[in-house]
Design a protein around this motif. Structure first.
Motif, PDB file in Angstrom:
ATOM      1  N   PHE A 149       1.143  -1.401  -0.318  1.00  0.00           N
ATOM      2  CA  PHE A 149       0.195  -0.112  -0.119  1.00  0.00           C
ATOM      3  C   PHE A 149       0.872   0.754  -0.090  1.00  0.00           C
ATOM      4  N   ILE A 150       1.929   0.816   0.917  1.00  0.00           N
ATOM      5  CA  ILE A 150       2.816   2.322   0.795  1.00  0.00           C
ATOM      6  C   ILE A 150       3.012   3.170  -0.574  1.00  0.00           C
ATOM      7  N   LEU A 151       4.350   1.517  -1.125  1.00  0.00           N
ATOM      8  CA  LEU A 151       4.296   1.421  -2.711  1.00  0.00           C
ATOM      9  C   LEU A 151       3.732   1.732  -3.816  1.00  0.00           C
ATOM     10  N   SER A 152       2.615   1.109  -3.044  1.00  0.00           N
ATOM     11  CA  SER A 152       0.878   2.126  -4.270  1.00  0.00           C
ATOM     12  C   SER A 152       1.213   2.776  -4.802  1.00  0.00           C
ATOM     13  N   ALA A 153       0.984   3.815  -3.310  1.00  0.00           N
ATOM     14  CA  ALA A 153       0.838   5.208  -2.496  1.00  0.00           C
ATOM     15  C   ALA A 153       2.152   6.347  -4.051  1.00  0.00           C
ATOM     16  N   GLU A 154       3.217   5.447  -3.178  1.00  0.00           N
ATOM     17  CA  GLU A 154       3.839   6.287  -3.933  1.00  0.00           C
ATOM     18  C   GLU A 154       3.871   6.786  -5.418  1.00  0.00           C
ATOM     19  N   ILE A 155       3.513   4.931  -6.145  1.00  0.00           N
ATOM     20  CA  ILE A 155       3.487   4.648  -7.613  1.00  0.00           C
ATOM     21  C   ILE A 155       3.168   5.835  -8.423  1.00  0.00           C
ATOM     22  N   MET A 156       1.313   5.320  -7.483  1.00  0.00           N
ATOM     23  CA  MET A 156       0.151   5.980  -8.374  1.00  0.00           C
ATOM     24  C   MET A 156       0.120   8.135  -7.771  1.00  0.00           C
ATOM     25  N   THR A 157       0.772   8.125  -7.054  1.00  0.00           N
ATOM     26  CA  THR A 157       1.173   9.783  -6.615  1.00  0.00           C
ATOM     27  C   THR A 157       2.215   9.897  -7.702  1.00  0.00           C
ATOM     28  N   ILE A 158       3.085   9.120  -7.965  1.00  0.00           N
ATOM     29  CA  ILE A 158       4.192   9.497  -8.569  1.00  0.00           C
ATOM     30  C   ILE A 158       3.361   9.746 -10.626  1.00  0.00           C
ATOM     31  N   ALA A 159       2.437   8.049 -10.745  1.00  0.00           N
ATOM     32  CA  ALA A 159       2.171   8.240 -12.256  1.00  0.00           C
ATOM     33  C   ALA A 159       1.265   9.539 -12.455  1.00  0.00           C
ATOM     34  N   LEU A 160       0.245  10.043 -11.322  1.00  0.00           N
ATOM     35  CA  LEU A 160       0.054  11.726 -11.310  1.00  0.00           C
ATOM     36  C   LEU A 160       0.334  13.054 -11.975  1.00  0.00           C
ATOM     37  N   SER A 161       1.853  12.996 -10.852  1.00  0.00           N
ATOM     38  CA  SER A 161       2.265  14.309 -11.250  1.00  0.00           C
ATOM     39  C   SER A 161       3.003  13.828 -12.920  1.00  0.00           C
ATOM     40  N   VAL A 162       3.275  12.820 -13.160  1.00  0.00           N
ATOM     41  CA  VAL A 162       3.590  13.469 -14.662  1.00  0.00           C
ATOM     42  C   VAL A 162       2.916  13.156 -15.667  1.00  0.00           C
ATOM     43  N   ILE A 163       1.347  12.746 -15.601  1.00  0.00           N
ATOM     44  CA  ILE A 163       0.161  13.369 -16.591  1.00  0.00           C
ATOM     45  C   ILE A 163       0.028  14.450 -16.446  1.00  0.00           C
ATOM     46  N   PRO A 164      -0.167  14.402 -18.363  1.00  0.00           N
ATOM     47  CA  PRO A 164      -0.407  15.499 -18.374  1.00  0.00           C
ATOM     48  C   PRO A 164      -2.173  15.825 -18.393  1.00  0.00           C
ATOM     49  N   ASP A 165      -2.442  17.539 -17.826  1.00  0.00           N
ATOM     50  CA  ASP A 165      -3.479  17.734 -18.014  1.00  0.00           C
ATOM     51  C   ASP A 165      -4.481  17.692 -19.364  1.00  0.00           C
ATOM     52  N   GLY A 166      -5.838  17.016 -18.352  1.00  0.00           N
ATOM     53  CA  GLY A 166      -6.603  16.232 -19.262  1.00  0.00           C
ATOM     54  C   GLY A 166      -8.233  16.178 -18.849  1.00  0.00           C
ATOM     55  N   SER A 167      -8.995  15.198 -19.295  1.00  0.00           N
ATOM     56  CA  SER A 167     -10.244  15.152 -18.611  1.00  0.00           C
ATOM     57  C   SER A 167      -9.978  14.159 -17.724  1.00  0.00           C
ATOM     58  N   LEU A 168     -10.893  14.123 -16.876  1.00  0.00           N
ATOM     59  CA  LEU A 168     -10.977  13.029 -15.970  1.00  0.00           C
ATOM     60  C   LEU A 168     -11.086  11.317 -15.706  1.00  0.00           C
ATOM     61  N   TRP A 169     -11.286  11.895 -17.237  1.00  0.00           N
ATOM     62  CA  TRP A 169     -11.530   9.916 -17.375  1.00  0.00           C
ATOM     63  C   TRP A 169      -9.621   9.406 -18.106  1.00  0.00           C
ATOM     64  N   MET A 170      -9.708  10.360 -18.697  1.00  0.00           N
ATOM     65  CA  MET A 170      -8.363  10.546 -19.160  1.00  0.00           C
ATOM     66  C   MET A 170      -7.423   9.801 -18.461  1.00  0.00           C
ATOM     67  N   GLU A 171      -7.382  10.758 -16.990  1.00  0.00           N
ATOM     68  CA  GLU A 171      -6.303  10.896 -15.947  1.00  0.00           C
ATOM     69  C   GLU A 171      -6.861   9.590 -15.343  1.00  0.00           C
ATOM     70  N   ALA A 172      -7.507   9.179 -15.133  1.00  0.00           N
ATOM     71  CA  ALA A 172      -8.316   7.651 -14.041  1.00  0.00           C
ATOM     72  C   ALA A 172      -7.735   6.256 -15.560  1.00  0.00           C
ATOM     73  N   ALA A 173      -8.225   6.784 -16.889  1.00  0.00           N
ATOM     74  CA  ALA A 173      -7.794   5.618 -17.559  1.00  0.00           C
ATOM     75  C   ALA A 173      -6.225   5.033 -17.396  1.00  0.00           C
ATOM     76  N   THR A 174      -6.052   6.334 -17.050  1.00  0.00           N
ATOM     77  CA  THR A 174      -3.851   6.162 -17.085  1.00  0.00           C
ATOM     78  C   THR A 174      -3.684   5.518 -15.929  1.00  0.00           C
ATOM     79  N   LEU A 175      -3.981   6.275 -14.921  1.00  0.00           N
ATOM     80  CA  LEU A 175      -3.771   5.614 -13.827  1.00  0.00           C
ATOM     81  C   LEU A 175      -4.191   4.140 -13.576  1.00  0.00           C
ATOM     82  N   ALA A 176      -5.305   4.100 -14.309  1.00  0.00           N
ATOM     83  CA  ALA A 176      -5.767   2.638 -14.298  1.00  0.00           C
ATOM     84  C   ALA A 176      -4.550   2.193 -14.588  1.00  0.00           C
ATOM     85  N   VAL A 177      -4.265   1.965 -16.473  1.00  0.00           N
ATOM     86  CA  VAL A 177      -3.415   1.413 -16.449  1.00  0.00           C
ATOM     87  C   VAL A 177      -1.984   1.209 -16.217  1.00  0.00           C
TER      88      VAL A 177
END
Length: 322
Positions: A149-177
């Motif tokens: 959980f701790i490592l996953s939180a770091e992974i998801m936060t890092i991923a979120l920080s580098v995803i370009p601004d876009g629609s909510l669904w694109m961000e969610a889909a990218t994080l899911a992938v």
């Protein structure tokens, strides 16, 4: 007929948009996945220790249990939280990244401190004492999922920080992938690692050729060394990633040192090298500086975590913090 053609044209247009969106998600996921590589290496290096003490027949089922917990951590808990942060409190992303970076620096520095100054830990000795074998699997799986959980939180936060601004669904889909891809990769690699010695043993006993038997014996003898190497690489990755997160976080918050000095040193080192290796040398210098500063910061955090944070958590929860 014209109505049907118009409908087909609309469908084709929608398909093009959908295909472009899929390409955007894949590109963003690839970039985010590359940024989380250091944490991924550490995750793969940490997990095999939770399988110690199990019969070979239980190793893959235990890995599957941990993987299911990891999917739940990333997709059910962390992804919605990440979406809330992105849309309602984006200013929190950098501080949370730095909090996770501090944890990585502390963990990496603590591992090196244990190597330099070996000493016993009561909670580790307690974990090694199997009081009730029937609950060993549940305890190990629960511990692995907490670490994940701790490592996953770091992974998801890092991923979120580098995803370009876009629609909510694109961000969610990218994080899911990213979450699905990293989980499959990590636990697939872990499964290969923990079963490789069994494969080697089978080959050494049943292969019809001397080469096959020799390769099997090599796998059996080599696995302990591979696990040690993974541990070293995982520790180095934690310090590199943690240090990089802290340095970039300070830069984003307006404190441009030591980011600018490291960037300047990296450029000087790259300029002094042939063009074909200049990029790698620049990256290596940056990673080395990030890792050294991450280690120094981690050493500072050790007494803070053990003397202040851990007793505080124990006082609040009533349980000994590990």
């Amino acid at each position: 007929m014209s109505g049907l053609l118009a409908l087909l044209d609309d469908v084709a247009g929608i398909a093009k948009v959908a295909a472009a969106s899929v390409d955007d998600v894949a590109a963003a996921a690839g970039k985010a996945g590359a940024k989380t590589a250091g944490v991924l290496i550490d995750d793969a290096a940490v997990t095999p220790k939770y399988l110690q003490g199990f019969a070979p027949a239980r190793e893959l089922p235990v890995i599957w249990k941990i993987a299911r917990g990891s999917f739940f951590n990333k997709l059910v808990i962390l992804l919605p939280v990440a979406m809330l942060l992105s849309n309602f409190a984006p200013w929190l992303i950098t501080p949370l990244l730095m909090l996770g970076g501090s944890y990585l620096c502390f963990e990496g520095a603590e591992k090196i401190f244990h190597v330099l100054f070996p000493h016993g830990d009561s909670h580790i000795e307690e974990d090694m004492d199997i009081k009730d074998p029937t609950h060993l699997e549940e305890q190990k799986v629960a511990g692995a999922i907490k670490t994940d959980f701790i490592l996953s939180a770091e992974i998801m936060t890092i991923a979120l920080s580098v995803i370009p601004d876009g629609s909510l669904w694109m961000e969610a889909a990218t994080l899911a992938v990213v979450g699905i891809g990293i989980t499959i990769t990590v636990y697939g690699v872990v499964a290969l690692i923990v079963k490789m010695d069994d494969v080697g043993l089978y080959m050494s006993q049943n292969s019809g050729t001397g080469l096959g038997r020799g390769l099997g014996r090599g796998l059996v003898k080599g696995m302990p060394w591979l696990l040690k190497l993974l541990s070293v690489v995982g520790t180095a990755a934690m310090l590199w990633v943690g240090g990089s997160i802290m340095i970039h976080g300070l830069h984003d918050l307006g404190m441009h040192h030591p980011y600018e000095e490291i960037h300047h040193l990296s450029e000087l080192a790259a300029a002094a090298m042939p063009a074909n290796i200049a990029g790698f040398i620049g990256w290596a210098v940056t990673a080395l500086c990030d890792g050294i500063l991450g280690l120094l910061y981690g050493f500072i955090l050790i007494p803070i975590a053990t003397r202040i944070v851990s007793p505080l958590i124990s006082a609040v929860t009533g349980k000994k913090a590990h």
